[in-house]
Design an enzyme around this catalytic site. Structure first.
Site, PDB file in Angstrom:
ATOM      1  CB  ILE A 207      -4.748  -4.819   0.297  1.00 48.24           C
ATOM      2  CG1 ILE A 207      -6.019  -3.841   1.273  1.00 48.24           C
ATOM      3  CG2 ILE A 207      -4.024  -4.341  -0.793  1.00 48.24           C
ATOM      4  CD1 ILE A 207      -6.848  -3.424   0.433  1.00 48.24           C
TER       5      ILE A 207
ATOM      6  CG  ASP B 197      12.572   1.356  13.828  1.00 50.47           C
ATOM      7  OD1 ASP B 197      11.199   1.278  14.231  1.00 50.47           O
ATOM      8  OD2 ASP B 197      12.901   0.917  15.362  1.00 50.47           O
TER       9      ASP B 197
ATOM     10  CE1 TYR C  69      -2.489  -4.372  11.164  1.00 56.32           C
ATOM     11  CE2 TYR C  69      -4.312  -5.619  11.567  1.00 56.32           C
ATOM     12  CZ  TYR C  69      -3.743  -4.565   9.953  1.00 56.32           C
ATOM     13  OH  TYR C  69      -3.737  -4.321   9.481  1.00 56.32           O
TER      14      TYR C  69
ATOM     15  NE  ARG D 149       6.460  13.134  19.685  1.00 50.74           N
ATOM     16  CZ  ARG D 149       6.367  12.187  20.459  1.00 50.74           C
ATOM     17  NH1 ARG D 149       6.105  12.434  21.629  1.00 50.74           N
ATOM     18  NH2 ARG D 149       7.667  11.021  20.076  1.00 50.74           N
TER      19      ARG D 149
ATOM     20  CB  ILE E 103      -1.116  -0.217   1.446  1.00 53.15           C
ATOM     21  CG1 ILE E 103      -1.710  -0.572   1.312  1.00 53.15           C
ATOM     22  CG2 ILE E 103      -1.987   1.434   1.418  1.00 53.15           C
ATOM     23  CD1 ILE E 103      -2.480  -1.312   2.467  1.00 53.15           C
TER      24      ILE E 103
ATOM     25  CG  ASN F 129       1.592   2.190   4.375  1.00 54.69           C
ATOM     26  OD1 ASN F 129       0.140   1.902   4.863  1.00 54.69           O
ATOM     27  ND2 ASN F 129       2.443   1.681   4.489  1.00 54.69           N
TER      28      ASN F 129
ATOM     29  CE  LYS G  68      -3.345  -1.340  11.180  1.00 58.02           C
ATOM     30  NZ  LYS G  68      -2.294  -0.189  10.841  1.00 58.02           N
TER      31      LYS G  68
END
Length: 263
Positions: free
Chosen positions: A185, A59, A152, A121, A18, A86, A156
């Site tokens: 996806i 990172d 996960y 930030r 993506i 992402n 999200k």
């Protein structure tokens, strides 16, 4: 259409999937894109194939690394107008939740949720500088419904909340914050599992899983002036998965067919 002419863009986790598709889409509309990834060599290869793009190691789990990537974008482009969060981590669940280790839970939340916060930030002062700043977070249907992956999914769900609170905080500075929520996806994580994808095609009301370009198109809309009155929203790009219970509908249809045959 070149909606991003003169824009500087930073995308995390952009070496593949993506992120890569989004980098290509925004660059095709005039953006100068910084392709960032924890895999610096892959990021460099991806950027080399995109006109006007550059690459940088990032990172998102490390504040200094994030701030260095933001500084790199501003130095190269003279501006930072769009941030696409992402990068993510998704650890497999153990069969029993009591066997789930703390480190897997912590990593998923740190990369998928706190990483987006670190990037926002660091980028916010630059995004606010020209009155056209936008953040687009990449969420997941896992944040809205149970599809497994406890950590996960929790990350999200938290990202959707962060999208709303950041939108409220940043609005007065002219920065919009939105989220795209993808379903399944077709990325390299599905390599070698074509049979599984074929099965999943039948789960989606629109008859197929998504492509990275489907998400990139949604990101391009939310990041552009076309969405200038849109902030704090979550745009589902999921083939209708969360809106329509395809399996339940098919069960009802099968029962109706069976009933007609019994008459």
């Amino acid at each position: 259409m070149r909606r991003f002419e003169g824009y500087g863009v930073l995308i995390t986790g952009a070496a593949r999937g993506i992120g890569e598709a989004t980098a290509r889409r925004l660059a095709s509309e005039g953006a100068r894109v910084l392709v960032t990834d924890i895999d610096a060599e892959a990021a460099e290869r991806t950027a080399a194939g995109i006109e006007g793009a550059a690459s940088c190691y990032c990172d998102v789990g490390d504040r200094a690394s994030v701030e260095a990537a933001v500084a790199c974008a501003v130095e190269r482009f003279g501006t930072l107008d769009v941030l696409v969060n992402n990068a993510f981590s998704c650890s497999p669940d153990t069969p029993l939740i009591e066997d789930q280790p703390d480190d897997a839970w912590s990593r998923d939340l740190d990369i998928s949720l706190t990483g987006a916060f670190r990037c926002a930030r660091a980028a916010m002062p630059h995004l606010a500088a020209h009155g056209r700043g936008a953040i687009v977070n990449i969420g997941s249907v896992n944040g809205e419904q149970d599809f497994g992956n406890h950590a996960y999914s929790a990350a999200k769900a938290g990202l959707a909340s962060l999208t709303r609170t950041l939108a409220g905080d940043a609005a007065a500075r002219g920065v919009r914050v939105n989220q795209v929520t993808p379903g399944t996806i077709r990325t390299r994580s599905w390599d070698g599992r074509q049979d599984s994808l074929e099965i999943l095609n039948g789960v989606y009301p629109l008859g197929r899983v998504g492509e990275p370009e489907d998400i990139a198109a949604a990101v391009a809309f939310l990041a552009s002036h076309d969405a200038s009155w849109v902030t704090g929203t979550t745009l589902r790009v999921d083939g209708g998965l969360l809106a329509v219970n395809t399996g339940f509908q098919r069960m009802l249809a099968d029962e109706a067919d069976q009933g007609a045959q019994d008459v």
